[in-house]
Design a protein around this motif. Structure first.
Motif, PDB file in Angstrom:
ATOM      1  N   LYS A 135       0.837  -1.199   0.000  1.00  0.00           N
ATOM      2  CA  LYS A 135       0.000   0.000   0.000  1.00  0.00           C
ATOM      3  C   LYS A 135       0.876   1.253   0.000  1.00  0.00           C
ATOM      4  O   LYS A 135       1.781   1.393   0.790  1.00  0.00           O
ATOM      5  N   THR A 136       0.621   2.124  -0.921  1.00  0.00           N
ATOM      6  CA  THR A 136       1.279   3.422  -0.881  1.00  0.00           C
ATOM      7  C   THR A 136       0.204   4.418  -0.465  1.00  0.00           C
ATOM      8  O   THR A 136      -0.975   4.137  -0.549  1.00  0.00           O
ATOM      9  N   MET A 137       0.649   5.568  -0.003  1.00  0.00           N
ATOM     10  CA  MET A 137      -0.312   6.539   0.499  1.00  0.00           C
ATOM     11  C   MET A 137      -1.237   6.960  -0.641  1.00  0.00           C
ATOM     12  O   MET A 137      -0.775   7.515  -1.624  1.00  0.00           O
ATOM     13  N   SER A 138      -2.533   6.641  -0.484  1.00  0.00           N
ATOM     14  CA  SER A 138      -3.432   6.895  -1.602  1.00  0.00           C
ATOM     15  C   SER A 138      -3.710   8.377  -1.763  1.00  0.00           C
ATOM     16  O   SER A 138      -3.871   8.864  -2.854  1.00  0.00           O
TER      17      SER A 138
ATOM     18  N   LEU B 267       0.296  11.152   2.309  1.00  0.00           N
ATOM     19  CA  LEU B 267       1.715  11.290   1.967  1.00  0.00           C
ATOM     20  C   LEU B 267       2.352  12.403   2.797  1.00  0.00           C
ATOM     21  O   LEU B 267       3.471  12.239   3.309  1.00  0.00           O
TER      22      LEU B 267
ATOM     23  N   LYS C  21       8.472   2.735   1.488  1.00  0.00           N
ATOM     24  CA  LYS C  21       7.066   2.931   1.088  1.00  0.00           C
ATOM     25  C   LYS C  21       6.795   4.398   0.784  1.00  0.00           C
ATOM     26  O   LYS C  21       6.045   4.736  -0.134  1.00  0.00           O
TER      27      LYS C  21
ATOM     28  N   SER D 110       5.770   6.102  -2.853  1.00  0.00           N
ATOM     29  CA  SER D 110       4.635   7.010  -2.975  1.00  0.00           C
ATOM     30  C   SER D 110       5.042   8.357  -3.595  1.00  0.00           C
ATOM     31  O   SER D 110       4.329   8.887  -4.459  1.00  0.00           O
TER      32      SER D 110
ATOM     33  N   GLN E 128       5.628   7.771  -7.230  1.00  0.00           N
ATOM     34  CA  GLN E 128       4.368   7.577  -7.969  1.00  0.00           C
ATOM     35  C   GLN E 128       3.646   8.899  -8.215  1.00  0.00           C
ATOM     36  O   GLN E 128       3.078   9.129  -9.274  1.00  0.00           O
ATOM     37  N   GLN E 129       3.664   9.767  -7.199  1.00  0.00           N
ATOM     38  CA  GLN E 129       3.005  11.077  -7.370  1.00  0.00           C
ATOM     39  C   GLN E 129       3.714  11.888  -8.453  1.00  0.00           C
ATOM     40  O   GLN E 129       3.073  12.549  -9.266  1.00  0.00           O
TER      41      GLN E 129
END
Ligand SMILES: O=c1ccn([C@@H]2O[C@H](COP(=O)(O)O)[C@@H](O)[C@H]2O)c(=O)[nH]1
Length: 247
Positions: A32-35, A40, A77, A81, A84-85
Motif C-alpha cells: 500500500k502506498t499513500m493513496s 503522503l 514505502k 509514494s 508515484q506522485q
C-alpha cells in the motif's frame, strides 16, 4: 456424497471471502502506498522530512521550516509514494530522459526511471578531475527531451544549475517535476528561464494538510506564512557567475 457436496457448497463462498480478505490485507500491508496527498504529507512528516524551528538553510539563510527529503531513502514505502506522485505529474509531459538534481532527487529519479522504464542520466556536482571528465553520466543524444526531477524549489537556483548543464550538453529541457514548491518565487524565476515546474505540494497545501492532521499548530503555520512572505526571490543574480541564464 450429498454431505460432501453440502460442505463444499458451505465452504466455497467463504474461501472466496478468505482469499479476498487476505489478498486485500497483503496488498494493504506490503504494497500500500499513500493513496491521498494528505496521507503522503503525514508520512513525510512522520519520516522526519519536515523539520521545524530556527533552521539554517542554504547560503546561511534561516528558515522556520526545512524540508529534508534525503531521509526518504530510509522509508521505501514513502519513497514509492513520492515517486508515484511525481510519475502522475510527468504523464502528460513528453520526455525521453529523466535527470534528478543532485543529490536529494537522485534516488527519487532512479525509482521513477525503473517504474516507468524511462532512461535516466546523472549530473555530477563537480566535474571529474580524471578519466572522462564528464558532467553527465549515462547515454543521451542531442535534442532529446529531458525531464528534471527535484525535491524542493526555493529560489530555483539548484534546479537551474542542472538545467544549464543539461542544455549545454545539447538536451532539450522545458519541464521539471518537484515534490515541494516553497512558494518563495523560484517557480516564477524558472518560468522566465523556460522551465515549467509542476509540484506535488505547494508549501500552503503542505501546511494545511499537516495542520488538519494535528501535526503543526496554527501558531507555527502563521510563523511560517509570515517568513515565506518576507523571504522571496525574483531572480538568480546571487548565482549569476555560475549560470548561463536566458534573462
Ligand atoms: O526546505 C528546503 C529548502 C531547500 N532545500 C535544498 O535546496 C535546494 C532548493 O533551493 P533553491 O534555492 O531552489 O536552490 C534543493 O535542491 C534542496 O536540496 C531543501 O532540501 N529543503
Amino acid at each position: 456424497m450429498i454431505l460432501l457436496w453440502k460442505c463444499i457448497e458451505w465452504l466455497y463462498p467463504k474461501r472466496i471471502l478468505f482469499y479476498f480478505v487476505s489478498t486485500k490485507l497483503v496488498v494493504n500491508l506490503l504494497y500500500k502506498t499513500m493513496s491521498s496527498l494528505k496521507e503522503l504529507a503525514v508520512a513525510l512528516f512522520e519520516a522526519g522530512a519536515v523539520r521545524l524551528g530556527d533552521i539554517e538553510a542554504k547560503l546561511g539563510r534561516r528558515t522556520p521550516i526545512y524540508f529534508d527529503l534525503r531521509v526518504v531513502v530510509s522509508h521505501p514505502k514513502v519513497m514509492i509514494s513520492v515517486a508515484q506522485q511525481l510519475q502522475k505529474l510527468s504523464e502528460d509531459i513528453h520526455h525521453d530522459l529523466l535527470c534528478g538534481v543532485p543529490y536529494a532527487a537522485l534516488p527519487i529519479a532512479a525509482v521513477m526511471s525503473i517504474n516507468t522504464d524511462t532512461p535516466m542520466i546523472m549530473k555530477r556536482k563537480e566535474t571529474k578531475l580524471y578519466g572522462t571528465k564528464k558532467m553527465l553520466e549515462g547515454k543521451f543524444e542531442n535534442n532529446q527531451r529531458c525531464l528534471v526531477v527535484e525535491d524542493v524549489v526555493t529560489s530555483g537556483g539548484s534546479l537551474m544549475e542542472t538545467v544549464c548543464t543539461l542544455r549545454a550538453e545539447g538536451l532539450n529541457v522545458t519541464d521539471a517535476v518537484v515534490v515541494l514548491d516553497r512558494e518563495q518565487g523560484g517557480v516564477s524565476v524558472l518560468k522566465k528561464n523556460g522551465i515549467t515546474v509542476t509540484s506535488i505540494f505547494t508549501l500552503t497545501d503542505l501546511l494545511k494538510m499537516l495542520n488538519e492532521a494535528g501535526k503543526i499548530s496554527d501558531e507555527t503555520v502563521q510563523i511560517i506564512v509570515e517568513h515565506i512572505k518576507e523571504c522571496q526571490f525574483s531572480n538568480l543574480d546571487f548565482m549569476k557567475d555560475n549560470l548561463e541564464l536566458i534573462e
